[in-house]
Design an enzyme around this catalytic site. Structure first.
Site, PDB file in Angstrom:
ATOM      1  N   TYR A  16       0.862  -1.188   0.000  1.00 27.42           N
ATOM      2  CA  TYR A  16       0.000   0.000   0.000  1.00 27.42           C
ATOM      3  C   TYR A  16       0.900   1.241   0.000  1.00 27.42           C
ATOM      4  O   TYR A  16       1.991   1.222   0.585  1.00 27.42           O
ATOM      5  CB  TYR A  16      -0.892  -0.042   1.241  1.00 27.42           C
ATOM      6  CG  TYR A  16      -1.865   1.097   1.360  1.00 27.42           C
ATOM      7  CD1 TYR A  16      -3.036   1.127   0.605  1.00 27.42           C
ATOM      8  CD2 TYR A  16      -1.615   2.150   2.245  1.00 27.42           C
ATOM      9  CE1 TYR A  16      -3.934   2.177   0.730  1.00 27.42           C
ATOM     10  CE2 TYR A  16      -2.502   3.199   2.371  1.00 27.42           C
ATOM     11  CZ  TYR A  16      -3.664   3.208   1.607  1.00 27.42           C
ATOM     12  OH  TYR A  16      -4.545   4.259   1.732  1.00 27.42           O
ATOM     13  N   GLY A  70       1.414   3.930   1.569  1.00 28.32           N
ATOM     14  CA  GLY A  70       2.011   4.451   2.788  1.00 28.32           C
ATOM     15  C   GLY A  70       2.970   3.512   3.492  1.00 28.32           C
ATOM     16  O   GLY A  70       3.587   3.894   4.481  1.00 28.32           O
ATOM     17  N   LYS A  71       3.114   2.271   3.008  1.00 26.58           N
ATOM     18  CA  LYS A  71       4.031   1.329   3.645  1.00 26.58           C
ATOM     19  C   LYS A  71       5.481   1.741   3.398  1.00 26.58           C
ATOM     20  O   LYS A  71       5.782   2.564   2.545  1.00 26.58           O
ATOM     21  CB  LYS A  71       3.800  -0.089   3.108  1.00 26.58           C
ATOM     22  CG  LYS A  71       2.381  -0.609   3.281  1.00 26.58           C
ATOM     23  CD  LYS A  71       1.941  -0.653   4.724  1.00 26.58           C
ATOM     24  CE  LYS A  71       0.571  -1.296   4.850  1.00 26.58           C
ATOM     25  NZ  LYS A  71       0.008  -1.199   6.214  1.00 26.58           N
ATOM     26  N   ASN A  72       6.394   1.101   4.124  1.00 24.06           N
ATOM     27  CA  ASN A  72       7.816   1.433   3.962  1.00 24.06           C
ATOM     28  C   ASN A  72       8.285   1.180   2.540  1.00 24.06           C
ATOM     29  O   ASN A  72       9.121   1.913   2.017  1.00 24.06           O
ATOM     30  CB  ASN A  72       8.656   0.628   4.951  1.00 24.06           C
ATOM     31  CG  ASN A  72       8.452   1.086   6.382  1.00 24.06           C
ATOM     32  OD1 ASN A  72       7.452   1.717   6.712  1.00 24.06           O
ATOM     33  ND2 ASN A  72       9.405   0.774   7.244  1.00 24.06           N
TER      34      ASN A  72
END
Length: 372
Positions: free
Chosen positions: A183, A185-187
């Site tokens: 997604y 916003g993940k790292n």
């Protein structure tokens, strides 16, 4: 100073040319589903995660569900999950028809408490699903030992912890089969929904490949009841560009967390993140706790600082699970965390001055509260 909770600029601006070139490569390839980009990313991510196999799927929830389905888990089976997690962990168990068995986290790490696992195991238990929450690795040695002793599967939910380690081994490489999310916003984030499954078991990988593609590994021949959950070629191309930068971004996240620690240590009425021995933290989120959480969030917003709450309503209190009739007193740690946790701004290339501005605003607020 306006400080958003999340900014993509630090990651995306320096690699804009590379990403656009990768997208153009897909456009010109005329191969848009399960093509070379997906194949190459799967190989690259497997190598990064130090596993034999990676299978790209549509999103993180599908990765969890298809992992359970590949193991043959379904109605009549029980799966142990944390009480403190994003609802996707629970939804995956529900989607396959299995029974959710919630277990509380440790209060210091917020991760699944291995000391409580054996009391939750019954003759119907088939799997344990640890979640490496906020970016910190779970205590995988203890979890794997218990799973072996009781002949259980382990499915890691690695959506928030790509690059984190336990005893030097990467999260997403311990379990029999493991799920992650890309997604945005993940790292390691795509430019839309995307996910993957990692495993060292070729038979499980082959089953997932069929499940993600209508139950087929040969066109128009469907061996099992499957789904349409294929990692998109464009997203795979973007992830191929971003993956080599992930270690640098992780180091930047850890530096930002160190700045927060330095500035906020010994601030009264504030609990900082704690990293357990043998675990490392990729700092997907920097979560602090205070009994004054809601007022602090309002104060920070008025000061131009964005924050989020992960997560304001624990899964057992969600309306979606109201029919299971869990009562508040059953999971006091999850409920305490839901009342007191606040995620502070953190993203690659965030500056020390921005961190200190957030910290100063927190200090001003808590000093004012304590004087009242």
């Amino acid at each position: 100073m306006q400080i958003p909770f999340l900014s993509f600029a630090g990651q995306h601006d320096p690699i804009r040319t590379e990403v656009l070139a990768a997208m153009a490569r897909v456009y010109d390839s005329h191969r848009y589903v399960l093509g070379q980009e997906v194949e190459q990313f799967e190989k690259a991510y497997a190598a990064f995660n130090q596993v034999q196999l990676c299978i790209g799927v549509g999103n993180g929830l599908d990765a969890l569900e298809l992992s359970l389905r590949a193991l043959g888990i379904g109605p009549g089976d029980e799966v142990i999950v944390p009480t403190n997690t994003y609802i996707a962990t629970w939804l995956a168990v529900t989607h396959v028809g299995a029974t959710i068995v919630p277990v509380e986290p440790r209060l210091d790490t917020y991760n699944l408490n291995p000391d409580l696992l054996e009391a939750a195991i019954t003759s119907r238990t088939r799997a344990i699903m640890p979640v490496h929450l906020y970016g910190q690795a779970c205590e995988m040695e203890a979890i794997m030992s218990i799973a072996r002793r009781h002949n259980l599967y382990v499915v890691e939910d690695n959506a928030q912890a790509q690059g984190a380690t336990y005893n030097g081994q990467l999260t997403g490489s311990f379990g029999h089969i493991n799920a992650t999310s890309f997604y945005p916003g993940k790292n390691l984030g795509a430019l839309g929904d995307a996910g993957a499954i990692t495993t060292n078991d070729p038979s499980l990988a082959q089953r997932v490949k069929a499940l993600r593609n209508y139950g087929s590994t040969e066109k128009y021949h469907n061996s099992i009841i499957g789904y349409n959950s294929r990692l998109d070629e464009l997203q795979a191309a973007v992830l191929r560009v971003k993956l080599p930068y992930l270690p640098v971004w992780t180091a930047q996240r850890q530096q930002i967390a160190a700045w927060y620690h330095e500035a906020l240590t010994d601030v009264p009425e504030l609990t900082l993140p704690y990293t357990a021995p043998d675990s490392s933290h990729a700092y997907h989120l920097y979560v602090v706790r205070t009994a004054h959480r809601d007022a602090l969030q309002q104060h920070l917003a008025a000061s131009g600082v964005g924050t989020l709450i992960h997560y304001p309503v624990p899964p057992h209190q969600q309306q979606a699970y109201r029919t299971l009739q869990w009562q508040q007193e059953h999971f006091p740690i999850a409920e305490l965390l839901a009342r007191t946790s606040l995620s502070l701004p953190l993203w690659p290339r965030m500056t020390r001055d921005e961190v200190l501005a957030v910290a100063q605003s927190i200090q001003v607020f808590l000093q004012r509260v304590l004087r009242l």
